[in-house]
Motif scaffolding. Structure first.
Motif, PDB file in Angstrom:
ATOM      1  N   LEU A   1       0.834  -1.200   0.000  1.00 13.41           N
ATOM      2  CA  LEU A   1       0.000   0.000   0.000  1.00 13.41           C
ATOM      3  C   LEU A   1       0.867   1.247   0.000  1.00 13.41           C
ATOM      4  O   LEU A   1       0.581   2.230  -0.683  1.00 13.41           O
ATOM      5  CB  LEU A   1      -0.925   0.004   1.216  1.00 13.41           C
TER       6      LEU A   1
ATOM      7  N   GLN B   1       0.768   4.250  -2.733  1.00 12.57           N
ATOM      8  CA  GLN B   1       0.503   5.633  -2.392  1.00 12.57           C
ATOM      9  C   GLN B   1       1.672   6.546  -2.775  1.00 12.57           C
ATOM     10  O   GLN B   1       1.464   7.621  -3.338  1.00 12.57           O
ATOM     11  CB  GLN B   1       0.226   5.757  -0.897  1.00 12.57           C
TER      12      GLN B   1
ATOM     13  N   TYR C   1      -5.373   1.171  11.836  1.00 13.74           N
ATOM     14  CA  TYR C   1      -4.660   2.130  10.982  1.00 13.74           C
ATOM     15  C   TYR C   1      -4.261   3.366  11.771  1.00 13.74           C
ATOM     16  O   TYR C   1      -3.161   3.867  11.666  1.00 13.74           O
ATOM     17  CB  TYR C   1      -5.559   2.502   9.802  1.00 13.74           C
TER      18      TYR C   1
ATOM     19  N   TRP D   1     -11.285   2.264   4.658  1.00 16.63           N
ATOM     20  CA  TRP D   1     -10.970   2.909   3.383  1.00 16.63           C
ATOM     21  C   TRP D   1     -11.130   4.419   3.469  1.00 16.63           C
ATOM     22  O   TRP D   1     -10.490   5.154   2.719  1.00 16.63           O
ATOM     23  CB  TRP D   1     -11.778   2.318   2.258  1.00 16.63           C
TER      24      TRP D   1
ATOM     25  N   ARG E   1      -7.752   5.780   4.487  1.00 15.57           N
ATOM     26  CA  ARG E   1      -6.742   5.576   3.455  1.00 15.57           C
ATOM     27  C   ARG E   1      -6.989   6.475   2.238  1.00 15.57           C
ATOM     28  O   ARG E   1      -6.041   6.909   1.584  1.00 15.57           O
ATOM     29  CB  ARG E   1      -6.707   4.089   3.073  1.00 15.57           C
TER      30      ARG E   1
ATOM     31  N   ASP F   1      -5.595   9.852   3.267  1.00 11.80           N
ATOM     32  CA  ASP F   1      -4.142   9.937   3.279  1.00 11.80           C
ATOM     33  C   ASP F   1      -3.533   9.785   1.894  1.00 11.80           C
ATOM     34  O   ASP F   1      -2.438  10.288   1.636  1.00 11.80           O
ATOM     35  CB  ASP F   1      -3.571   8.876   4.222  1.00 11.80           C
ATOM     36  N   THR F   2      -4.232   9.088   0.996  1.00 13.13           N
ATOM     37  CA  THR F   2      -3.723   8.931  -0.367  1.00 13.13           C
ATOM     38  C   THR F   2      -3.917  10.197  -1.190  1.00 13.13           C
ATOM     39  O   THR F   2      -3.007  10.640  -1.891  1.00 13.13           O
ATOM     40  CB  THR F   2      -4.431   7.753  -1.074  1.00 13.13           C
TER      41      THR F   2
ATOM     42  N   TYR G   1      -7.845  -4.270   4.862  1.00 18.68           N
ATOM     43  CA  TYR G   1      -8.123  -2.964   4.253  1.00 18.68           C
ATOM     44  C   TYR G   1      -6.984  -2.540   3.319  1.00 18.68           C
ATOM     45  O   TYR G   1      -7.227  -1.931   2.269  1.00 18.68           O
ATOM     46  CB  TYR G   1      -8.354  -1.914   5.337  1.00 18.68           C
ATOM     47  N   ASP G   2      -5.764  -2.871   3.698  1.00 19.86           N
ATOM     48  CA  ASP G   2      -4.628  -2.554   2.818  1.00 19.86           C
ATOM     49  C   ASP G   2      -4.754  -3.267   1.476  1.00 19.86           C
ATOM     50  O   ASP G   2      -4.427  -2.703   0.425  1.00 19.86           O
ATOM     51  CB  ASP G   2      -3.308  -2.946   3.487  1.00 19.86           C
TER      52      ASP G   2
ATOM     53  N   GLN H   1      -7.460  -1.550  -0.670  1.00 20.19           N
ATOM     54  CA  GLN H   1      -7.357  -0.123  -0.929  1.00 20.19           C
ATOM     55  C   GLN H   1      -6.930   0.263  -2.348  1.00 20.19           C
ATOM     56  O   GLN H   1      -7.470   1.232  -2.894  1.00 20.19           O
ATOM     57  CB  GLN H   1      -6.415   0.526   0.090  1.00 20.19           C
TER      58      GLN H   1
ATOM     59  N   ASN I   1      -8.971   3.033  -4.346  1.00 26.18           N
ATOM     60  CA  ASN I   1      -8.348   4.277  -4.809  1.00 26.18           C
ATOM     61  C   ASN I   1      -8.552   4.479  -6.306  1.00 26.18           C
ATOM     62  O   ASN I   1      -8.861   5.587  -6.761  1.00 26.18           O
ATOM     63  CB  ASN I   1      -6.855   4.261  -4.490  1.00 26.18           C
TER      64      ASN I   1
END
Length: 293
Positions: free
Chosen positions: A36, A40, A74, A81, A84, A87-88, A263-264, A267, A271
């Motif tokens: 991940l 990212q 996280y 999600w 994430r 943060d992405t 979740y990783d 993701q 995304n």
């Protein structure tokens, strides 16, 4: 000069990587493991440098326990999600999901002091407070599970009824049966469009398959109905029920609820989906507005 590369059969990922000494040369990595963090910081870096449509945009996520992500470690605040995506892309995210929530309203009938048990209320509580640029919907698992406590005369524990949806009507009078998945899903989408549909990109997410849980046997019919309703309204959907490798033995705590590692794994798909989401068509927007006259 343009270079054309044909990925071999079976390739799931293809990366072009510059050599360390010759900056005008590169090599190709096929099916290399991508974490991940790699996704990212390296792969999405080029995308964000060119265009990051979610930067500083306001995103609402609604759904059930998978969206609430209680098992995720996280961070201490936003999880799953939603965190994430923030943060992405640098989006401003509000996550109103709640464990146990359903698309139909039966759980709300059972627990009237928990309005978020009815997913549409997660959306409605933000009306007048925020104007969202993106709305990511999720739900249906608690409608599809036989653990659903249906309010019936015999108090039987059954799946919530799917119901029927109206393929050509955008009038809420035609989907007023909120005891069914179809009625609740249509009302959720209708209200999202009514309040935010002139500009907000919308999407519906169906997480991984749960083959080891007997309570979810046959749940695909519920999820497929929700996806069909999205198609009617012109909303994109992402389903990970098929053709997605997700080991629920290793990536969930109980066969249902994803761990941080789970979740990783999901993701990168989410995304990429966020970049594909679009507002509904002018035709659908105008049809909804016509019901308000």
């Amino acid at each position: 000069a343009m270079v054309s590369i044909t990925a071999p059969a079976g390739a799931k990922t293809v990366q072009l990587q510059l050599t360390t000494q010759e900056k005008d040369q590169f090599y190709v990595r096929i099916n290399a493991e991508v974490t991940l963090m790699d996704y990212q910081k390296r792969i999405l870096a080029d995308t964000k440098a060119i265009s990051n449509p979610l930067k500083n945009m306001k995103l609402l996520t609604v759904g059930d326990s998978l969206c609430a992500a209680a098992n995720d470690v996280y961070n201490e605040g936003l999880k799953g999600w939603a965190a994430r995506i923030r943060d992405t892309f640098g989006a401003n995210v509000i996550n109103c999901s709640q464990g146990g929530a359903a698309l139909c309203n039966v759980r709300l009938v059972e627990s009237p002091n928990k309005p978020r048990q009815y997913i549409v209320n997660q959306l409605l509580e933000n009306n007048g407070l925020h104007k969202f640029d993106y709305i990511l919907l999720e739900g249906g698992g608690n409608d599809a599970s036989v653990n659903y406590d249906s309010v019936q005369a015999n108090d039987a524990v059954v799946k919530a009824p799917i119901g029927t949806y109206h393929p050509t009507s955008y009038d809420p009078a035609d989907f007023d049966d909120q005891t069914t998945l179809a009625g609740g899903m249509e009302r959720l989408i209708y209200n999202a469009i009514k309040e935010h549909g002139d500009t907000a990109a919308m999407g519906f997410f169906v997480p991984f398959d749960m083959p080891n849980k007997e309570s979810f046997a046959g749940a695909d019919a519920h999820f497929n109905a929700a996806i069909a309703i999205c198609e009617k309204w012109g909303i994109k959907s992402l389903s990970l029920l098929e053709d997605f490798e997700f080991d629920t033995n290793d990536l969930t705590s109980d066969g249902i609820h994803a761990t941080a590692e789970g979740y990783d794994v999901m993701q990168p798909e989410i995304n990429a989906f966020m970049l594909e989401m679009r507002p509904v068509s002018a035709e659908v927007w105008n049809a909804v507005q016509a019901t308000l006259d």
